[in-house]
Design an enzyme around this catalytic site. Structure first.
Site, PDB file in Angstrom:
ATOM      1  N   SER A   1      -9.276   2.060   2.749  1.00  0.00           N
ATOM      2  CA  SER A   1      -8.426   3.026   2.060  1.00  0.00           C
ATOM      3  C   SER A   1      -7.526   2.057   1.352  1.00  0.00           C
ATOM      4  O   SER A   1      -6.795   2.503   0.229  1.00  0.00           O
ATOM      5  CB  SER A   1      -7.683   3.944   2.843  1.00  0.00           C
ATOM      6  OG  SER A   1      -7.007   3.371   3.825  1.00  0.00           O
TER       7      SER A   1
ATOM      8  N   SER B   1     -10.211  -0.362   6.895  1.00  0.00           N
ATOM      9  CA  SER B   1      -9.671  -0.141   5.657  1.00  0.00           C
ATOM     10  C   SER B   1      -8.836  -1.561   5.166  1.00  0.00           C
ATOM     11  O   SER B   1      -8.369  -1.440   4.139  1.00  0.00           O
ATOM     12  CB  SER B   1      -8.510   0.999   5.661  1.00  0.00           C
ATOM     13  OG  SER B   1      -9.169   2.203   5.737  1.00  0.00           O
TER      14      SER B   1
ATOM     15  N   LYS C   1       0.833  -1.157   0.059  1.00  0.00           N
ATOM     16  CA  LYS C   1      -0.003  -0.150  -0.164  1.00  0.00           C
ATOM     17  C   LYS C   1       0.981   1.401  -0.112  1.00  0.00           C
ATOM     18  O   LYS C   1       1.774   1.365   0.879  1.00  0.00           O
ATOM     19  CB  LYS C   1      -0.845   0.101   1.090  1.00  0.00           C
ATOM     20  CG  LYS C   1      -1.986   1.135   1.151  1.00  0.00           C
ATOM     21  CD  LYS C   1      -2.742   0.991   2.471  1.00  0.00           C
ATOM     22  CE  LYS C   1      -3.904   2.030   2.586  1.00  0.00           C
ATOM     23  NZ  LYS C   1      -4.650   2.025   3.948  1.00  0.00           N
TER      24      LYS C   1
END
Length: 415
Positions: A131, A155, A62
């Site tokens: 996210s 997330s 990420k």
């Protein structure tokens, strides 16, 4: 999807070289990335390591985690082209276990709420969640067998549910956040996405050097408490159905399953989460908010605008509520081994202007307990819906084992 466990088996048996395993992931990524948009940047010619339990395993990171080999842009133009001098601790843990980092996956700006361009592999008209949008979508699309994300509200677990993959938000600080852009130091937790529960367990065990996290050959039958989180509002039809299906499947497989009522202080902690999250975000993102206000993503900027008057006394009170709630929750696990609850209100919402609602996730993030998403059903539009298995703080091995029990029980149901 690509099974990490199957890749490890074939590599260990000499049926597949680590380089060929990486090449398979690269080919799959080339085939699907243009239609999904899960990556911010990629290494077009990565090389497999020759040793370690994760040799031959392609991993996506990420893009709020520092990587010396790739830019870390955090989903924001403020950091366009930014490169750190070193890797985040969790990235180094992967490398030391033999993994190959093949690229950075999309993230909402600073892991908040503004959607990314990433599409849900199961239905391009619906959000993949956030996210950790790119990490969930990349695994779901069969591009890579393992990816890292983070959870401050929901997330990891929510995009895993929306994309139909297994994922774990481990116990708070089992994985270090050194080198990960902070939003809330009390809440931020690094998590993993993979095809199935066994794959997630193998990835986490290899990263941490904790073989006790690997699934046992014989999975014990768990005592399961069902939590509906009424304080968070009613779920959608598909969310409620997923929880019922998973509970029935587990019971038919031999588990003891019954409803559990949570202490009132736990419901208060659910409300305290947002106070803690936004108070800390104002400090963690103070430079960006003050010096680059106009460049901030609009939904995040609006959230910070709305919460900038939070008093320290309100934060202190919320932290006190959280502490008392953790003690109350610990007592629940004297009667059950794990809790089973919703991963999301329902299937992924239509449209790409939202990443979905974290209301069924944020309590557990604040409690710091391990949570594992298990896909439970396919709703209309081919959209997956998951449930989450939750264990007491520090009992990540128990959470994984119970999640595997539920996963197998669900598979039996659909035969």
């Amino acid at each position: 999807m690509i099974s990490l466990a199957e890749l490890q088996r074939r590599i260990d048996a000499g049926e597949l070289s680590p380089d060929d395993a990486i090449a398979q992931s690269l080919a799959a990524t080339s085939a699907h990335e243009k239609s999904i948009g899960a990556f911010v940047c990629r290494d077009e010619n990565p090389r497999a390591q020759s040793a370690g339990p994760l040799r031959g395993i392609a991993v996506g990171i990420k893009d709020i985690m520092d990587t010396a080999d790739f830019p870390t842009e955090m989903g924001s133009p403020i950091y366009r082209g930014y490169r750190s001098r070193g890797d985040a601790a969790v990235v180094m843990m992967l490398k030391q276990a033999g993994a190959t980092i093949v690229g950075k996956t999309t993230t909402t700006a600073f892991a908040s709420v503004d959607p990314t361009p990433t599409l849900n592999p199961h239905n391009h008209g619906h959000t993949p969640g956030g996210s950790s949008s790119g990490s969930a979508a990349a695994v779901a699309a069969g591009m890579i067998p393992l990816a890292l994300g983070t959870q401050t509200g929901g997330s990891v677990i929510r995009p895993a549910s929306f994309c139909g993959v297994a994922a774990i938000k481990p116990s708070y600080r089992l994985l270090p956040t050194v080198g990960v852009k902070c939003y809330s130091w009390t809440l931020d937790t690094v998590g993993l996405f993979a095809a199935g529960v066994d794959d997630v367990a193998r990835g986490l065990a290899a990263m941490t050097g904790r073989p006790e996290l690997l699934l046992p050959s014989s999975i014990p039958t768990p005592r399961i408490g069902i939590v509906t989180q009424d304080f968070a509002g009613a779920p959608e039809v598909s969310g409620g159905e997923a929880l019922q299906i998973a509970a029935r499947a587990a019971e038919r497989a031999g588990a003891t399953v019954h409803g559990v009522d949570l202490h009132e202080i736990v419901a208060e902690a659910w409300q305290a989460h947002s106070v803690i999250q936004e108070f800390e975000a104002h400090q963690a993102l103070a430079w960006e908010y003050r010096e680059n206000y106009d460049a901030m993503a609009p939904l995040l900027r609006a959230r910070l605008d709305e919460s900038k008057g939070t008093a320290p006394a309100a934060y202190d009170e919320a932290m006190g509520v959280a502490s008392r709630a953790r003690h109350a929750l610990a007592k629940v696990f004297e009667e059950v081994d794990v809790l089973l609850t919703l991963s999301a209100p329902g299937a992924a919402p239509q449209g790409l202007d939202s990443t979905g609602d974290a209301r069924y996730n944020r309590l557990w993030t604040l409690m710091g307990v391990p949570c594992v998403n298990v896909p439970a059903l396919i709703a209309d539009g081919g959209l997956p819906v998951g449930v989450q298995v939750i264990a007491r703080y520090g009992a990540d091995a128990e959470a994984l084992a119970a999640a595997r029990f539920v996963e197998v029980a669900l598979r039996r149901k659909w035969r």
